[in-house]
Enzyme design. Structure first.
Site: not given
Ligand code: MGD
Ligand code: MGD
Ligand code: MO
Length: 771
Positions: A113, A111
């Protein structure tokens, strides 16, 4: 001479300025009204500091291959080997494990990005390769959304409503009178889109909503989850209690007989059961404003008034993905659907419910209707998967059973892990538990440009180039453009592109021809573009530019659907436009869930108290929201300028309400310690009245830097978060369900004495001569 190089990343389309092989600047896409500052961080990729420059093998693994010394992972030095040797080791490990234990013992869910490029998409290529040699164990759903789509597939027949195909924002801006936002609609998260983005449109739509004077109620622990100029009414709800608010609103509407009984009868199934729950027939608890107020901490009067308004005006409910990244994460998604069904405006312009607006930049924008470019993973060779966030469970409990969407399956006995393009030591919850689970496999291979925390805990590290070192193209199902990604600089060190690496491995394993189908990098870029172009013409009569003019210009528009009203046809004629659910209708009372009998996912929308929440917390506990970082994408470009702008004292900042800070003797800028039974980390306090009382916020993505005493020092919330499934039905990530304690950090307020970089340097230094 400055060369202008069109490029794209998940955070935007931009031009890289290159002189003498060096990046001298980055310019935003001219058509982008709100470019992301993260584009300026990509210069970090060109620095060798954190890059993996050569194939590297962990010393202990090299000594005793495949033996069980996984406890040493992360503590040992690495030695460089030539590419040929590294590839031979990888190919022979895949062969060895497949022969000895079967292909299900190879975990390649991988998994993450990675880059937004569609040709070099690392995990797709990994799966494509492994499907040609007998298959692998994969994963279903994402960390972003799991509980949400699982319950929507069951209740709406598919998960389009949370993938960007509910009412589009242009339609909401034109027709809604009341907008209730549960969570966020934030330019912070809308910067990013999986697979790249052209222009950022969210703010434009929100301006239209503000200009039309739409009444916006904002239900969230964070006031700045919506731009200030939207003049929303802020309802600082207790985290994880939104389902109770939604049910209380529905209960008020039903108690007053204001619900749309006709809509419920015509378009839903099981509404009797739902209404009985709202009346409290079985549990004796009437779900009304008073009850909801008790759970959520919001005022009774306001809840009652909003209930009345929702049925008097054209009302739209939006729910962020964040709400389902929690224990019982199905419930806020399903309860919102139940409330919208009671209001009866689903299928009308500007009415109903939709999920994930602004969670990604494309959600709510006009969406692509063509074929977005993408490599094929090939044909699945075996049927073996885990729900994505059950990685530690799988590694710790081989053979144990789990449930998912009503099925019972068992965890495979994984011996080999291959991760390409993801960072589990960023993304997974309870990292100390993951670190224990991570000792189990015999071999771990990580392919990444960076010495991430995950790479450091691998046995074999293959240096991938970053997207700016190769040619590719970007595009996805929500985007209105396909963008060209030109190579800007030469690969750093000995790094190679993901396509090259997997192609070389495929050749070694005798499946090269099937893997590359006779195409090289540019052959694939051209082929994927031409496939999308041909489809646009055939299916939509939409003429896209030729490949050569697209490649030169840097982007090409694709056909999109604007002004979309979700379920309009179903509402008009639910018999002819049946949903693919158990009843053909919107499911509000589920026969399937009744049969399954999961205590944590009952057969109708319900409020269930989560494992950790403020309603059942010690007096000094706070609810931790670990939301997405503003200045980077997850852990990517953590050392870049946009990311550093949000750090202080060399650490991430923990946001606290002034009252909570004062009660703990914490001042703005202090170093604080956050802890619970699972772990501890440091952060710099940011005192902010825009944070609800009882709530603490620490963004994700700081590079995991645990010290000898177990404290993580850069501010990574995943040492604290809870690694439990959202429910037995969906098994999703529950990161937003987490209680912590916070106190001033006794020692110092200065920059961390040790940093990630110091520790990395130690791990990579050549072993000293022993004589
Ligand atoms: N506590 C908490 N944890 C969360 C979340 C949260 O809301 N709270 N959100 C979750 C969510 S929504 C997500 S999507 C995940 C994200 O988790 P990840 O998708 O695992 O996070 P990234 O840091 O984007 O990791 C991408 C990796 O790909 C590598 N990479 C970049 N470009 C390339 C490339 O061209 N080739 C290769 N081979 N590698 C590359 C980067 O260096 C990096 O190590 O985290 C989750 N974790
Ligand atoms: N700059 C930037 N943008 C991103 C990403 C990033 O790493 N950096 N990650 C991307 C990815 S992979 C994803 S999946 C999306 C995630 O997108 P979201 O899931 O929408 O993003 P979050 O920042 O986890 O949460 C948004 C807000 O939800 C609110 N929230 C949390 N828990 C609760 C709750 O129980 N009730 C209510 N009402 N509100 C709550 C918090 O205040 C938080 O700021 O963002 C994407 N966009
Ligand atoms: Mo995500």
């Amino acid at each position: 001479m400055i060369r202008r190089v069109p490029h794209c990343s998940h955070w935007g389309t931009y031009t890289i300025l290159v002189e003498d092989g060096r990046i001298v600047g980055v310019e935003p896409f001219a058509d982008d009204p709100a470019p992301s500052p993260i584009i300026h961080s990509v210069t970090e990729w060109a620095k060798p500091d954190r890059r993996v420059l050569r194939p590297m093998i962990r010393e202990g693994w090299l000594r005793s291959r495949g033996s069980k010394d996984g406890a040493e992972r992360g503590n040992e030095r690495f030695v460089a080997v030539p590419w040929d040797e590294a590839l031979e080791m990888v190919a022979s490990e895949i062969g060895r494990v497949a022969a000895a234990h079967g292909n299900a013992s190879i975990f390649a869910g991988s998994y993450g990005w990675t880059s937004c490029g569609r040709v070099h998409h690392a995990s797709t290529l990994l799966k494509r390769m492994l499907n040609l040699v007998g298959g692998y164990t994969g994963h279903v759903d994402t960390y972003s959304i799991a509980a949400g789509p699982v319950i929507l597939r069951h209740t709406l027949g598919d998960d389009r409503a949370c993938g960007g195909q509910a009412n589009t924002l242009d339609n909401i801006a034109a027709h809604s009178e009341t907008l209730v936002v549960f969570g966020a609609m934030s330019p912070r998260t809308a910067q990013s889109e999986a697979g790249g983005i052209g222009a950022h449109h969210l703010e434009g739509y929100l301006r239209q909503i503000a200009d039309r004077g739409v009444r916006v109620v904002h239900v969230s622990p964070l006031r700045d989850d919506l731009p200030e100029w939207l003049n929303a009414e802020w309802w600082p709800i207790r985290p994880n209690t939104d389902a109770a608010l939604m049910l209380g609103l529905a209960g008020e509407i039903v108690a007053q007989g204001r619900h749309d009984a006709g809509f419920l009868a015509r378009c839903t199934s099981g509404s009797d059961e739902f209404l009985a729950y709202l009346r409290g027939d079985r549990d004796g608890l009437r779900k009304d404003a008073a009850w909801a107020s008790g759970v959520t901490g919001l005022p009774i009067q306001a809840i009652g008034a909003l209930a009345a308004r929702l049925v008097q005006t054209r009302s739209m409910l939006t729910v962020s993905w964040a709400l389902q990244r929690a224990h019982h994460g199905e419930q806020p998604f399903w309860a919102a659907l139940g409330l919208a069904a009671a209001i009866g405006q689903i299928g009308l312009p500007g009415g109903g419910v939709g999920y994930g607006y602004g969670s990604l930049g494309g959600v709510g924008s006009p969406f692509a209707v063509g074929k977005s470019p993408g490599m094929s993973q090939g044909v699945k060779a075996i049927d073996s998967f885990i729900p994505v966030a059950r990685i530690s469970d799988m590694l710790l409990n081989p053979g144990e059973s789990f449930t998912y969407q009503g099925e019972t399956r068992s965890y495979p006995d994984v011996r080999l892990v291959y991760w390409a393009g993801g960072n589990p030591f960023h993304h997974h919850q309870d990292l100390n538990r993951l670190a224990r689970a991570w000792q189990r496999p015999e071999t771990i291979i990580v392919q990444d440009p960076m010495w991430t925390a995950t790479a450091r805990r691998a046995d074999i590290v293959l240096p991938a180039s970053t997207s700016i070192e190769r040619n590719d193209l970007a595009g996805n199902k929500r985007s209105d453009v396909i963008a060209a990604m030109h190579k800007a600089i030469e690969p750093l060190g000995q790094s190679r592109s993901d396509f090259d690496i997997f192609n070389a491995l495929s050749e070694r394993m005798g499946v090269g021809a099937a893997f590359n189908e006779g195409r090289d990098e540019m052959g694939w870029v051209r082929h994927l573009y031409d496939e999308s172009r041909a489809y646009a013409l055939r299916a939509h009569g939409f003429l896209m530019p030729t490949f050569d003019s697209f490649w030169e210009r840097g982007h090409a528009a694709v056909p999109v659907q604007r002004d979309h009203v979700y379920l309009a046809a179903f509402r008009d004629d639910p018999d002819r436009n049946r949903l693919e659910t158990e009843s053909g209708r919107i499911v509000l009372g589920s026969r399937t869930l009744a049969q399954l009998g999961h205590a944590d996912c009952p057969p109708h929308p319900a409020w269930l108290s989560p494992a950790e929440w403020l309603g059942d917390a010690g007096p000094d506990e706070l609810h931790l929201i670990s939301h997405q970082p503003r200045g980077r994408l997850h852990s990517q470009l953590e050392s870049g300028s946009a990311s550093l702008a949000d750090r202080r004292g060399g650490r991430e900042q923990l946001r606290l309400n002034p009252g909570d800070a004062q009660a703990r003797g914490i001042q703005d800028g202090d170093t604080v310690r956050l802890w619970n039974a699972r772990g501890a980390c440091l952060a710099t306090a940011l005192v902010s009245a825009d944070t609800a009382p009882g709530v603490a916020v620490l963004p994700t993505g700081a590079w995991f830097t645990p010290t000898d005493d177990g404290t993580e020092i850069s501010g990574n919330p995943n040492v604290l978060t809870l690694d439990i499934p959202s429910s037995a039905f969906s098994q999703g990530c529950a990161a937003h369900t987490c209680l912590i304690r916070v106190a001033p950090h006794a020692r110092d307020n200065r920059d961390p004495t040790r940093t990630y970089q110091d520790e990395l340097a130690e791990m990579l230094s050549e072993p000293e001569e022993t004589s």
